[in-house]
Design a protein around this motif. Structure first.
Motif, PDB file in Angstrom:
ATOM      1  N   GLN A  58     -20.740   0.546  11.680  1.00 31.83           N
ATOM      2  CA  GLN A  58     -21.479  -0.393  12.502  1.00 31.83           C
ATOM      3  C   GLN A  58     -20.792  -1.759  12.466  1.00 31.83           C
ATOM      4  N   PRO A  59     -20.993  -2.578  13.493  1.00 34.86           N
ATOM      5  CA  PRO A  59     -20.312  -3.879  13.540  1.00 34.86           C
ATOM      6  C   PRO A  59     -20.581  -4.753  12.319  1.00 34.86           C
ATOM      7  N   GLU A  60     -21.761  -4.591  11.713  1.00 33.64           N
ATOM      8  CA  GLU A  60     -22.102  -5.438  10.569  1.00 33.64           C
ATOM      9  C   GLU A  60     -21.597  -4.869   9.238  1.00 33.64           C
ATOM     10  N   ASP A  61     -20.998  -3.687   9.256  1.00 34.18           N
ATOM     11  CA  ASP A  61     -20.514  -3.081   8.021  1.00 34.18           C
ATOM     12  C   ASP A  61     -19.307  -3.839   7.469  1.00 34.18           C
ATOM     13  N   ALA A  62     -19.163  -3.797   6.149  1.00 31.82           N
ATOM     14  CA  ALA A  62     -18.005  -4.386   5.480  1.00 31.82           C
ATOM     15  C   ALA A  62     -17.198  -3.270   4.820  1.00 31.82           C
ATOM     16  N   LEU A  63     -15.940  -3.575   4.478  1.00 33.78           N
ATOM     17  CA  LEU A  63     -15.038  -2.572   3.941  1.00 33.78           C
ATOM     18  C   LEU A  63     -14.326  -3.109   2.703  1.00 33.78           C
ATOM     19  N   ILE A  64     -14.298  -2.285   1.642  1.00 33.21           N
ATOM     20  CA  ILE A  64     -13.498  -2.559   0.449  1.00 33.21           C
ATOM     21  C   ILE A  64     -12.322  -1.591   0.444  1.00 33.21           C
ATOM     22  N   TYR A  65     -11.111  -2.128   0.339  1.00 35.92           N
ATOM     23  CA  TYR A  65      -9.912  -1.297   0.243  1.00 35.92           C
ATOM     24  C   TYR A  65      -9.317  -1.438  -1.150  1.00 35.92           C
ATOM     25  N   HIS A  66      -9.160  -0.313  -1.848  1.00 39.89           N
ATOM     26  CA  HIS A  66      -8.590  -0.317  -3.191  1.00 39.89           C
ATOM     27  C   HIS A  66      -7.069  -0.143  -3.069  1.00 39.89           C
ATOM     28  N   LEU A  67      -6.337  -1.194  -3.433  1.00 41.04           N
ATOM     29  CA  LEU A  67      -4.895  -1.228  -3.228  1.00 41.04           C
ATOM     30  C   LEU A  67      -4.167  -1.125  -4.570  1.00 41.04           C
ATOM     31  N   SER A  68      -3.375  -0.065  -4.726  1.00 37.40           N
ATOM     32  CA  SER A  68      -2.561   0.093  -5.924  1.00 37.40           C
ATOM     33  C   SER A  68      -1.204   0.712  -5.620  1.00 37.40           C
ATOM     34  N   ILE A  69      -1.036   1.193  -4.383  1.00 39.31           N
ATOM     35  CA  ILE A  69       0.206   1.832  -3.952  1.00 39.31           C
ATOM     36  C   ILE A  69       0.198   1.852  -2.430  1.00 39.31           C
ATOM     37  N   GLY A  70       1.328   2.057  -1.824  1.00 40.66           N
ATOM     38  CA  GLY A  70       1.385   2.107  -0.375  1.00 40.66           C
ATOM     39  C   GLY A  70       0.703   3.342   0.175  1.00 40.66           C
ATOM     40  N   SER A  71       0.174   3.221   1.394  1.00 42.53           N
ATOM     41  CA  SER A  71      -0.526   4.348   2.006  1.00 42.53           C
ATOM     42  C   SER A  71      -0.682   4.121   3.499  1.00 42.53           C
ATOM     43  N   ALA A  72      -0.707   5.217   4.246  1.00 43.75           N
ATOM     44  CA  ALA A  72      -0.939   5.132   5.686  1.00 43.75           C
ATOM     45  C   ALA A  72      -2.322   4.567   5.993  1.00 43.75           C
ATOM     46  N   VAL A  73      -3.286   4.695   5.070  1.00 47.10           N
ATOM     47  CA  VAL A  73      -4.642   4.228   5.354  1.00 47.10           C
ATOM     48  C   VAL A  73      -4.737   2.713   5.370  1.00 47.10           C
ATOM     49  N   ALA A  99      14.875   5.201 -11.768  1.00 50.51           N
ATOM     50  CA  ALA A  99      15.608   6.318 -12.376  1.00 50.51           C
ATOM     51  C   ALA A  99      14.700   7.494 -12.704  1.00 50.51           C
ATOM     52  N   THR A 100      13.445   7.414 -12.270  1.00 54.79           N
ATOM     53  CA  THR A 100      12.480   8.460 -12.627  1.00 54.79           C
ATOM     54  C   THR A 100      11.988   9.242 -11.428  1.00 54.79           C
ATOM     55  N   ASN A 101      11.624   8.531 -10.354  1.00 55.03           N
ATOM     56  CA  ASN A 101      11.099   9.223  -9.176  1.00 55.03           C
ATOM     57  C   ASN A 101      11.255   8.313  -7.958  1.00 55.03           C
ATOM     58  N   GLN A 102      12.213   8.628  -7.121  1.00 58.53           N
ATOM     59  CA  GLN A 102      12.493   7.794  -5.950  1.00 58.53           C
ATOM     60  C   GLN A 102      11.343   7.803  -4.948  1.00 58.53           C
ATOM     61  N   ARG A 103      10.614   8.910  -4.876  1.00 58.74           N
ATOM     62  CA  ARG A 103       9.486   8.974  -3.943  1.00 58.74           C
ATOM     63  C   ARG A 103       8.397   7.987  -4.356  1.00 58.74           C
ATOM     64  N   VAL A 104       8.071   7.962  -5.648  1.00 55.28           N
ATOM     65  CA  VAL A 104       7.084   7.000  -6.135  1.00 55.28           C
ATOM     66  C   VAL A 104       7.591   5.576  -5.915  1.00 55.28           C
ATOM     67  N   ALA A 105       8.881   5.349  -6.175  1.00 55.85           N
ATOM     68  CA  ALA A 105       9.458   4.015  -5.986  1.00 55.85           C
ATOM     69  C   ALA A 105       9.273   3.548  -4.540  1.00 55.85           C
ATOM     70  N   TYR A 106       9.454   4.470  -3.590  1.00 56.53           N
ATOM     71  CA  TYR A 106       9.265   4.114  -2.172  1.00 56.53           C
ATOM     72  C   TYR A 106       7.838   3.651  -1.918  1.00 56.53           C
ATOM     73  N   TRP A 107       6.844   4.384  -2.418  1.00 56.92           N
ATOM     74  CA  TRP A 107       5.450   4.042  -2.146  1.00 56.92           C
ATOM     75  C   TRP A 107       5.018   2.761  -2.879  1.00 56.92           C
ATOM     76  N   LEU A 108       5.656   2.480  -4.010  1.00 58.04           N
ATOM     77  CA  LEU A 108       5.377   1.210  -4.682  1.00 58.04           C
ATOM     78  C   LEU A 108       5.907   0.049  -3.851  1.00 58.04           C
ATOM     79  N   ASP A 109       7.132   0.180  -3.337  1.00 60.62           N
ATOM     80  CA  ASP A 109       7.691  -0.857  -2.459  1.00 60.62           C
ATOM     81  C   ASP A 109       6.814  -1.053  -1.231  1.00 60.62           C
ATOM     82  N   ARG A 110       6.371   0.050  -0.662  1.00 57.48           N
ATOM     83  CA  ARG A 110       5.523  -0.038   0.527  1.00 57.48           C
ATOM     84  C   ARG A 110       4.191  -0.704   0.195  1.00 57.48           C
ATOM     85  N   GLY A 111       3.661  -0.426  -0.998  1.00 54.60           N
ATOM     86  CA  GLY A 111       2.421  -1.084  -1.406  1.00 54.60           C
ATOM     87  C   GLY A 111       2.569  -2.588  -1.461  1.00 54.60           C
TER      88      GLY A 111
END
Length: 352
Positions: A58-73, A99-111
Motif C-alpha cells: 500500500q502507498p503508506e507502507d514502509a520497507l526495511i532492507y537488510h544489506l550485507s551483500i550485493g543482490s538483485a533485490v 584468494a578464497t572465493n571469487q564469486r563471494v568477492a564479486y557479491w561483496l564488491d557489488r554490495g
C-alpha cells in the motif's frame, strides 16, 4: 512495515535478526511481512518471494532492507515509493575473499556499490553498531541510527557453563578469512606449550563457500602440531548442540579483525563464559567492559590472556559478572525502544 533481504535463512545471524525484528514490529503495532530472493525451505512459511513485494503493498507502507551483500533485490528498494530504511549489517572487505572465493568477492564488491547507491536515497540507515553507521555516513547516508540486532539467546537454553576437562576454547562463527582463526590456532599451540598442555579448541561454524580456507586452517594446525586438539567444524550446528558447546566451554575467543557486531559474544555471556576477543572493528563496542580485549596478534600474548581467563578464578568471576550486567542492554525491551525511536526519527510510526 515490510522486511526485504537477499537470503532468509534459519541458521545465520541475519535470518535470526529478521525474525526477531518482525516480532518487534508486531509489538510496536505494525503489520509486517518478510520477502527474500532465496528462502530456506525449513522456514518457507515465514516469508514470501521478493518478486511478490509490490503485490500487496500500500502507498503508506514502509520497507526495511537488510544489506550485507550485493543482490538483485536491491533494485526493488530503488523502486519502492514509500518510506525506506536500510538495516546495514556491514559488508566484509573483498580482500579477505580474493584468494578464497571469487564469486563471494564479486557479491561483496557489488554490495558496496549498492550501499553507495542506496544510502543517499533512503530515509534512514540503521547500523547494528556505530562502526557500521560510520560506514553508512561515508557512503552518503543522510540520517543514521544505531540499533543493535535483536538477540535470541533463549533458543540455546542458556545456563551457567560447567567447563569440561580438558578445557575447551570455543569460537563460534563462519569459517571465513576475516575471522582470523589462524591467530587462535597459533595461540592454542603456545597455550599447550607453556601452560595448559591438554587445552582444546572448537570452531563452531559453517564453511559454505570457504572450504579452501578451512583446508588451509587444517594444514596450519598440522604444521603447529595441534591438529588433534582442534574440532574444525564446517557444518551447520543445531541450536541444541551450540548450547551444549557454550555450556561446556572454559572460554570464548574470537580473533576476528572485521565484525559489524558479533552476536556470539553476547551468547557466550548468556552462558557465563568469559570472553577474550580482538580489539578490532565493532568488537569493543559489542563487548563493552565484559571481556578481555587483545590489541595485538602475538600468540604468546593471546595464550597468556586465555590462560588467565581459564585458570584465574577471581578474573573469571569478574568477567562473568560484567557479562551479566552487559546483557540487559540488548534485551527485547531495549531493542524495541531503540527501534521505535529510530523509526520515529525517520517519520515512521505505527498506524493509529
Amino acid at each position: 512495515m515490510h522486511q526485504l533481504l537477499p537470503v532468509f535463512s534459519a541458521g545465520d545471524a541475519i535470518g535470526s535478526a529478521v525474525r526477531r525484528t518482525r516480532e518487534t514490529l508486531h509489538r510496536l503495532g505494525f503489520m509486517s511481512e518478510t520477502f527474500a530472493e532465496v528462502i530456506d525451505q525449513t522456514i518457507a512459511g515465514e516469508a514470501r518471494p521478493a518478486r511478490d513485494l509490490f503485490e500487496s503493498a500500500q502507498p503508506e507502507d514502509a520497507l526495511i532492507y537488510h544489506l550485507s551483500i550485493g543482490s538483485a533485490v536491491a533494485a526493488l528498494v530503488e523502486r519502492w515509493r514509500g518510506r525506506r530504511v536500510i538495516v546495514y549489517h556491514n559488508i566484509t572487505p573483498t580482500r579477505y575473499y580474493a584468494a578464497t572465493n571469487q564469486r563471494v568477492a564479486y557479491w561483496l564488491d557489488r554490495g558496496r556499490e549498492e550501499l553507495r547507491r542506496l544510502a543517499p536515497i533512503v530515509d534512514l540507515v540503521i547500523g547494528v553498531s556505530s562502526y557500521n553507521t560510520a560506514d553508512a555516513v561515508q557512503a552518503g547516508a543522510r540520517q543514521v541510527a544505531v540499533v543493535p540486532p535483536p538477540i535470541d539467546a533463549a533458543r540455546l537454553h542458556p545456563r551457567p557453563s560447567s567447563p569440561s576437562a580438558p578445557p575447551v576454547v570455543l569460537c563460534v562463527g563462519r569459517l571465513a578469512p576475516n575471522k582470523r582463526h589462524d591467530t587462535l590456532l597459533r595461540s592454542l599451540s603456545a597455550l599447550r606449550t607453556i601452560a595448559i598442555p591438554d587445552a582444546r579448541m572448537v570452531f563452531a561454524g559453517v564453511a559454505h563457500d570457504t572450504e579452501t580456507y578451512r583446508d588451509r586452517l587444517i594444514d596450519l594446525a598440522d604444521r603447529l602440531g595441534v591438529a588433534g586438539a582442534v574440532d574444525f567444524g564446517g557444518d551447520r550446528v543445531s541450536d541444541r548442540r551450540l548450547g551444549d558447546l557454550y555450556a561446556s566451554a572454559a572460554v570464548f575467543a574470537t580473533a576476528s579483525e572485521h565484525e559489524g557486531f558479533c552476536v556470539p559474544l553476547l551468547e557466550a555471556m548468556a552462558f557465563d563464559v568469559p570472553v577474550v576477543a580482538s580489539a578490532e572493528a565493532a568488537i569493543p563496542e559489542t563487548v563493552g567492559d565484559a571481556g578481555l580485549l587483545v590489541a595485538e596478534r602475538d600468540p604468546l600474548l593471546w595464550a597468556e590472556v586465555l590462560r588467565r581467563a581459564i585458570s584465574d578464578p577471581a578474573l573469571r568471576h569478574s568477567l562473568i559478572d560484567a557479562g551479566r550486567r552487559r546483557l540487559p542492554e540488548f534485551s527485547d525491551s531495549a531493542t524495541e525502544r531503540r527501534l521505535a525511536a529510530a523509526l520515529a526519527q525517520a517519520g515512521i510510526t505505527p498506524p493509529r
